[in-house]
Scaffold this motif. Structure first.
Motif, short mmCIF file in Angstrom:
data_model
loop_
_atom_site.label_atom_id
_atom_site.label_comp_id
_atom_site.label_asym_id
_atom_site.label_seq_id
_atom_site.Cartn_x
_atom_site.Cartn_y
_atom_site.Cartn_z
N ASP A 193 0.83 -1.21 0.00
CA ASP A 193 0.00 0.00 0.00
C ASP A 193 0.87 1.26 0.00
N ALA A 194 0.29 2.36 -0.48
CA ALA A 194 0.99 3.65 -0.41
C ALA A 194 0.37 4.49 0.70
N GLN A 226 -0.06 6.64 -6.36
CA GLN A 226 -1.18 7.56 -6.06
C GLN A 226 -1.21 8.66 -7.10
N TYR A 228 -3.09 11.17 -7.37
CA TYR A 228 -3.37 12.57 -6.96
C TYR A 228 -2.08 13.36 -6.84
N LYS A 253 -0.43 -1.13 -8.38
CA LYS A 253 -1.81 -0.83 -7.98
C LYS A 253 -1.99 0.67 -8.22
N ARG A 256 -6.13 6.79 -6.63
CA ARG A 256 -6.04 8.25 -6.68
C ARG A 256 -5.25 8.74 -5.46
N GLY A 257 -5.53 8.21 -4.28
CA GLY A 257 -4.78 8.61 -3.08
C GLY A 257 -5.72 9.04 -1.97
N ALA A 258 -5.36 8.64 -0.74
CA ALA A 258 -6.31 8.78 0.37
C ALA A 258 -5.93 9.83 1.40
N SER A 279 -6.41 20.10 -8.74
CA SER A 279 -7.86 19.91 -8.76
C SER A 279 -8.21 18.43 -8.90
N LYS A 280 -9.47 18.14 -8.61
CA LYS A 280 -9.98 16.78 -8.78
C LYS A 280 -9.88 16.37 -10.25
N THR A 283 -6.51 15.23 -11.12
CA THR A 283 -6.27 13.87 -10.61
C THR A 283 -6.94 12.84 -11.52
N THR A 307 -10.18 1.46 -7.49
CA THR A 307 -10.98 2.67 -7.68
C THR A 307 -12.48 2.40 -7.61
N HIS A 308 -13.20 3.43 -7.13
CA HIS A 308 -14.66 3.39 -7.13
C HIS A 308 -15.22 4.35 -8.17
N ASN A 309 -14.33 4.85 -9.02
CA ASN A 309 -14.74 5.86 -10.00
C ASN A 309 -15.27 5.17 -11.27
C1 LIG Z 1 -8.81 -1.48 -3.51
C2 LIG Z 1 -8.35 -0.13 -3.07
C3 LIG Z 1 -7.05 0.02 -2.58
C4 LIG Z 1 -6.61 1.27 -2.15
N1 LIG Z 1 -5.32 1.41 -1.70
C5 LIG Z 1 -4.84 2.64 -1.40
C6 LIG Z 1 -3.48 2.85 -1.03
O1 LIG Z 1 -2.67 1.92 -0.95
N2 LIG Z 1 -3.08 4.12 -0.76
C7 LIG Z 1 -3.93 5.19 -0.84
O2 LIG Z 1 -3.50 6.32 -0.62
N3 LIG Z 1 -5.23 5.02 -1.17
C8 LIG Z 1 -5.70 3.78 -1.44
N4 LIG Z 1 -7.00 3.63 -1.80
C9 LIG Z 1 -7.95 4.78 -1.70
C10 LIG Z 1 -7.93 5.61 -2.97
O3 LIG Z 1 -6.68 6.26 -3.06
C11 LIG Z 1 -9.02 6.69 -3.02
O4 LIG Z 1 -8.94 7.50 -1.90
C12 LIG Z 1 -10.41 6.21 -3.12
O5 LIG Z 1 -10.51 5.01 -3.80
C13 LIG Z 1 -11.28 7.25 -3.82
O6 LIG Z 1 -10.86 7.46 -5.15
P1 LIG Z 1 -11.57 6.82 -6.42
O7 LIG Z 1 -10.58 6.46 -7.45
O8 LIG Z 1 -12.41 5.70 -5.93
O9 LIG Z 1 -12.45 7.92 -7.11
P2 LIG Z 1 -13.15 9.28 -6.78
O10 LIG Z 1 -14.09 9.08 -5.64
O11 LIG Z 1 -13.66 9.77 -8.07
O12 LIG Z 1 -11.98 10.25 -6.36
C14 LIG Z 1 -11.75 10.73 -5.08
C15 LIG Z 1 -10.27 10.98 -5.00
O13 LIG Z 1 -9.88 12.04 -5.91
C16 LIG Z 1 -8.81 12.78 -5.36
N5 LIG Z 1 -9.24 14.17 -5.19
C17 LIG Z 1 -10.42 14.59 -4.64
N6 LIG Z 1 -10.48 15.95 -4.61
C18 LIG Z 1 -9.32 16.39 -5.14
C19 LIG Z 1 -8.77 17.70 -5.34
N7 LIG Z 1 -9.46 18.79 -5.01
N8 LIG Z 1 -7.56 17.79 -5.89
C20 LIG Z 1 -6.85 16.68 -6.26
N9 LIG Z 1 -7.31 15.43 -6.09
C21 LIG Z 1 -8.53 15.27 -5.53
C22 LIG Z 1 -8.49 12.14 -4.02
O14 LIG Z 1 -7.45 11.20 -4.23
C23 LIG Z 1 -9.80 11.45 -3.64
O15 LIG Z 1 -9.60 10.36 -2.77
C24 LIG Z 1 -7.48 2.39 -2.22
C25 LIG Z 1 -8.77 2.24 -2.73
C26 LIG Z 1 -9.21 1.00 -3.17
C27 LIG Z 1 -10.59 0.88 -3.70
#
Ligand SMILES: Cc1cc2nc3c(=O)[nH]c(=O)nc-3n(C[C@H](O)[C@H](O)[C@H](O)COP(=O)(O)OP(=O)(O)OC[C@H]3O[C@@H](n4cnc5c(N)ncnc54)[C@H](O)[C@@H]3O)c2cc1C
Length: 404
Positions: A193-194, A226, A228, A253, A256-258, A279-280, A283, A307-309
């Motif tokens: 994981d990151a 990640q 983002y 993997k 986007r980043g958490a 911005s989103k 990303t 991703t859930h996108n």
């Molecule tokens: C199976 C799985 C494994 C994961 N493993 C990791 C991990 O190892 N490390 C980790 O950090 N995360 C991890 N995540 C979480 C992931 O990084 C996201 O936070 C989360 O999935 C939401 O992003 P999304 O792609 O589903 O889409 P969306 O819901 O469309 O995007 C939300 C994401 O967009 C980005 N974002 C939102 N607003 C802005 C902004 N204003 N400017 C720039 N960017 C923005 C952020 O990253 C935010 O989480 C994982 C998620 C899943 C489903």
């Protein structure tokens, strides 16, 4: 690489992410109602604001709240307390062709003994994956499960380590090595994981070294990227070049980043530019460009799109079709979190794509920070609970109409 499959026609056409009957087929009517109730409760901003403190305090005071948490939010988002506890969940997901990624929840104890314990537990998840290959496609671990953030951050800054710190880092490398070697021996893919950007250079270096040695025949070790971060597309391209020059497969993997808020806040406090995209939309663009690059180089890169996108999921499906890849090509996986975006996971699986759910497990108190994050991202403050709730409500209405 193992089992690449080519496919002449476009599989994208068969994918319908809006099918709630498939998405929630494994929920009984009663469970569906419970899920609707749960998402309504956690959609309430006040519950999200006060709930975690209340739950934490109640657990510390040993008030009888464990049972309530376990029956509600815990059972929706988590697999259980132990690996055997998770088995029914693993089998239930598997019955709909959705895999499991066992995610041990303990977050940094800080002592060597804690890190060794986590290492042993991750090795058990690898063994479990090896015993249930068709149900568990990956194992996973967090760098801060096996190392202190401070030590990794010091290395990232390029600072000189004391003799004790150097010895501690050797033990960290030993844990990464033990986990990944075991995964390679059992031929189980392992994801790293990151976390925060200020430890990532060190983690990337460890991951690349392991990939160079263990990914000679196929991608076993997967690093996390990640998107983002504004520098990650270049990073992926550089990793690809290194992999090509040194004859190994790259496992990535893509997420986007958490840690968006934390990253921006820390950068502002330290007076440096944020590593995060402005911005989103930026990303989203970077994420989708990363998908394009990886699929175009699928002969050397295996990916897990975490991703859930929906747009990114659809794009990846289209890219696979454009590159004549079968939906079940072993080099492309999709992954979502347990209890979220079931419409994506189950519809993808029904259309033949390789999908898995992160299934976190641990004690209720170990999982409280994780559950808090799930509640926060589903709170109506961020306007997100509506998608899960809408889908559940639509399925409820569909079932009601079908009974008439
Ligand atoms: C199976 C799985 C494994 C994961 N493993 C990791 C991990 O190892 N490390 C980790 O950090 N995360 C991890 N995540 C979480 C992931 O990084 C996201 O936070 C989360 O999935 C939401 O992003 P999304 O792609 O589903 O889409 P969306 O819901 O469309 O995007 C939300 C994401 O967009 C980005 N974002 C939102 N607003 C802005 C902004 N204003 N400017 C720039 N960017 C923005 C952020 O990253 C935010 O989480 C994982 C998620 C899943 C489903």
């Amino acid at each position: 690489m193992s089992n690449p499959k080519r496919q002449p026609e476009a599989p994208a056409a068969q994918l319908d992410l809006t099918n709630t009957a498939i998405a929630f087929a494994s929920l009984s009517d009663e469970q569906l109602k419970q899920a609707i109730f749960l998402f309504k409760v956690i959609g309430n901003p006040l519950v999200v604001k006060l709930g975690p403190t209340f739950a934490d305090l109640s657990l510390k005071l040993r008030l009888p709240i464990q049972g309530l948490i376990k029956k509600t939010i815990f059972s929706h988002f988590c697999g259980g307390e132990t690996i055997p506890d998770c088995l029914p969940r693993i089998e239930k997901l598997g019955s709909k062709s959705v895999g499991t990624i066992l995610d041990f929840a303990r977050e940094g104890g800080g002592q060597d003994a804690d890190f060794d314990l986590v290492t042993q537990e991750i090795i058990r998840t690898i063994d479990m994956a090896a015993q249930h290959r068709s149900l568990i496609p990956f194992a996973v671990f967090k760098p801060t499960g096996v190392a202190t953030l401070d030590l990794l951050a010091k290395l990232d800054r390029g600072e000189q380590l004391s003799a004790d710190e150097q010895a501690a880092f050797e033990r960290v490398k030993g844990r990464f090595e033990a986990i990944c070697q075991h995964a390679a021996k059992k031929r189980v893919r392992i994801m790293i994981d990151a976390e925060e950007t200020w430890i990532q250079k060190t983690v990337d270096a460890l991951a690349m070294d392991l990939m160079a040695r263990l990914n000679k025949e196929q991608a076993i070790v997967f690093n996390t990227v990640q998107l983002y971060r504004h520098d990650r597309l270049e990073f992926i391209k550089a990793c690809h070049q290194t992999a090509k020059e040194n004859g190994f497969y790259l496992g990535l993997k893509l997420v986007r980043g958490a840690y968006l808020e934390k990253e921006n806040n820390v950068a502002a406090r330290e007076g440096r530019p944020s590593p995060i995209n402005p911005s989103k939309e930026a990303t989203d663009r970077e994420y989708n460009e990363a998908l394009k690059f990886c699929v175009a180089h699928v002969d050397r890169i295996a990916i897990c799109a975490g991703t859930h996108n929906e747009d990114s999921v659809r794009l990846l499906v289209e890219l696979m079709a454009q590159h004549h890849l079968a939906p079940n090509d072993e080099r492309i996986h999709f992954a979502q979190l347990l209890g979220m975006s079931d419409h994506i996971s189950f519809n993808l699986a029904a259309a033949g794509y390789l999908v898995a759910k992160y299934v976190p497990y641990g004690t209720v108190s170990e999982l409280l920070p994780y559950l808090t994050r799930r509640a926060q991202e589903n709170s109506s403050v961020l306007g997100q609970s509506s998608r899960e709730l809408d889908l559940l409500n639509r399925e409820y209405a569909r079932r009601k109409a079908a009974k008439k």
